[in-house]
Design an enzyme around this catalytic site. Sequence first.
Site, short mmCIF file in Angstrom:
data_model
loop_
_atom_site.label_atom_id
_atom_site.label_comp_id
_atom_site.label_asym_id
_atom_site.label_seq_id
_atom_site.Cartn_x
_atom_site.Cartn_y
_atom_site.Cartn_z
N GLY A 122 18.27 -4.29 -141.91
CA GLY A 122 19.33 -5.12 -141.36
C GLY A 122 19.91 -6.04 -142.42
O GLY A 122 19.40 -6.12 -143.53
N GLY A 179 21.53 -9.81 -144.06
CA GLY A 179 21.29 -11.24 -144.09
C GLY A 179 19.93 -11.64 -144.61
O GLY A 179 19.13 -10.84 -145.07
N CYS A 204 12.90 -2.36 -145.26
CA CYS A 204 13.93 -3.27 -145.76
C CYS A 204 13.77 -4.67 -145.16
O CYS A 204 12.83 -5.38 -145.48
CB CYS A 204 15.31 -2.68 -145.54
SG CYS A 204 16.61 -3.44 -146.54
N LEU A 205 14.67 -5.09 -144.27
CA LEU A 205 14.53 -6.40 -143.64
C LEU A 205 13.23 -6.50 -142.86
O LEU A 205 12.56 -7.54 -142.85
CB LEU A 205 15.74 -6.67 -142.72
CG LEU A 205 15.79 -8.04 -142.02
CD1 LEU A 205 15.79 -9.18 -143.03
CD2 LEU A 205 17.01 -8.13 -141.11
N GLN A 229 10.48 -7.39 -145.17
CA GLN A 229 10.51 -8.81 -145.50
C GLN A 229 9.95 -9.66 -144.35
O GLN A 229 9.27 -10.67 -144.58
CB GLN A 229 11.95 -9.22 -145.84
CG GLN A 229 12.52 -8.54 -147.08
CD GLN A 229 14.03 -8.57 -147.13
OE1 GLN A 229 14.68 -9.29 -146.39
NE2 GLN A 229 14.61 -7.76 -148.01
N ASN A 283 19.13 -0.88 -150.64
CA ASN A 283 20.24 -1.73 -150.22
C ASN A 283 19.68 -3.06 -149.75
O ASN A 283 19.38 -3.23 -148.58
CB ASN A 283 21.03 -1.05 -149.09
CG ASN A 283 22.00 -2.02 -148.43
OD1 ASN A 283 22.38 -3.03 -149.02
ND2 ASN A 283 22.40 -1.72 -147.22
N GLY A 321 19.57 -7.55 -150.81
CA GLY A 321 19.87 -8.68 -151.66
C GLY A 321 18.78 -9.73 -151.64
O GLY A 321 18.87 -10.74 -152.33
N PHE A 322 17.73 -9.47 -150.83
CA PHE A 322 16.56 -10.34 -150.77
C PHE A 322 15.33 -9.50 -151.08
O PHE A 322 15.32 -8.28 -150.89
CB PHE A 322 16.44 -10.98 -149.39
CG PHE A 322 17.51 -11.98 -149.07
CD1 PHE A 322 17.30 -13.34 -149.26
CD2 PHE A 322 18.76 -11.57 -148.62
CE1 PHE A 322 18.30 -14.26 -148.99
CE2 PHE A 322 19.77 -12.47 -148.35
CZ PHE A 322 19.53 -13.83 -148.54
N HIS A 347 14.76 2.72 -148.56
CA HIS A 347 15.15 3.47 -147.37
C HIS A 347 14.68 4.92 -147.45
O HIS A 347 15.40 5.78 -147.98
CB HIS A 347 16.67 3.42 -147.18
CG HIS A 347 17.17 2.10 -146.71
ND1 HIS A 347 17.43 1.82 -145.38
CD2 HIS A 347 17.43 0.95 -147.38
CE1 HIS A 347 17.83 0.57 -145.25
NE2 HIS A 347 17.85 0.02 -146.45
N GLU A 371 14.58 7.13 -145.19
CA GLU A 371 15.38 8.04 -144.37
C GLU A 371 16.59 8.57 -145.10
O GLU A 371 17.17 9.59 -144.71
CB GLU A 371 15.82 7.34 -143.08
CG GLU A 371 17.03 6.44 -143.20
CD GLU A 371 16.77 5.15 -143.97
OE1 GLU A 371 17.74 4.51 -144.42
OE2 GLU A 371 15.59 4.77 -144.12
#
Length: 369
Positions: free
Chosen positions: A229, A231, A257-258, A261, A299, A301-302, A343, A345
Amino acid sequence: MKYTTRQSAILLLSDGTIFHGKSIGISGKTFGEVCFNTGMTGYQEIFTDPSYFGQIMVTTNPHIGNYGINDLEVESESVKIAGLVCKNFSFNYSREGASGSLEDYFAKQNLICISDVDTRALVSYIRDNGAMNAVICTDGTSIEDLKKELANVPNMEGLELASKVSTKEPYFVGDENATYKISALDLGIKKNILRNFAKRNCYIKVFPYDTSYEELSAFNPDGYFLSNGPGDPDPLHGVIDVAKKIIADDKPIFGICLGHQIIALANGVQTYKMFGGHRGINHPVKNLLTGKGEITSQNHGFAVKKNALEGHPELELTHIHLNDDTVAGMRMKNKNCFSVQYHPEASPGPHDSSYLFDQFVENIKSSKV
């Protein structure tokens, strides 16, 4: 003919730098964090990836739109990027399986695009100065007015965006008679993740981002999934609490990913905003458990703080990004929990990382014995 009549357009960065180009014909302005993707193909998947919500995408591949679009090659129901910056925008396309042109696709969703930009110079600038907010303007608004509007755009750091892309109501994917059931928390989930679970004999119920652990558990799942996701993960306090409860009950849990985190934050390991981020389909990752390398799609940014992860008694670093030594994967030593930053997938390797879905299913199997 369209090329000769197109209007001038600009990309204004928050530090005042301006890049000039041409509008593809959609008038207006759009704001977001400017970032770039190095993939040579897959632009439609990029544009519809919910993880890109709120970002202006710069494509390093000079030709965009040349193979049109296909209605089946989407990761969500609509374009999620805030705007597009490219070198050569192809109004004409050539592919037998195409459903239409990228121009018409953007026009239907009112996505603003600037082309004829020196994207090599722009990407070099972002690499040197970091990701920052920007505005694409194709309607002739003055620079001074754009600067005033841009100053009011919130920074990505501290910005919660999962609520903007998550499903509003639960829905099901797969065969209801499948062997395994998964509760998936939608923080911006990609369709291909769900397809990967479904083809592994899983029936998935996808829940809104703010669903409680009790609601997730009411489905009586065999495992839990925390999705990718957009942000900053840090403001997602409710999701972090849900992850803590799943971990405390030692239920099988997998994060991408998110979601990765979120699992780190649930264990008290901090995340941070990267200088430029990772976005592309050729990122090299090493699996520290097997010694094998993987070519991955990324993909984000964190990222998870590596020193905090390595100093945590319950966590183990399992994957490392070979370009910059950042965290690409981890697992809990005494819990049925693992996650990756990239990712699997997307399969750019093409299938180097698909074993992670099998690993999750194996974890579910072992927990049921």
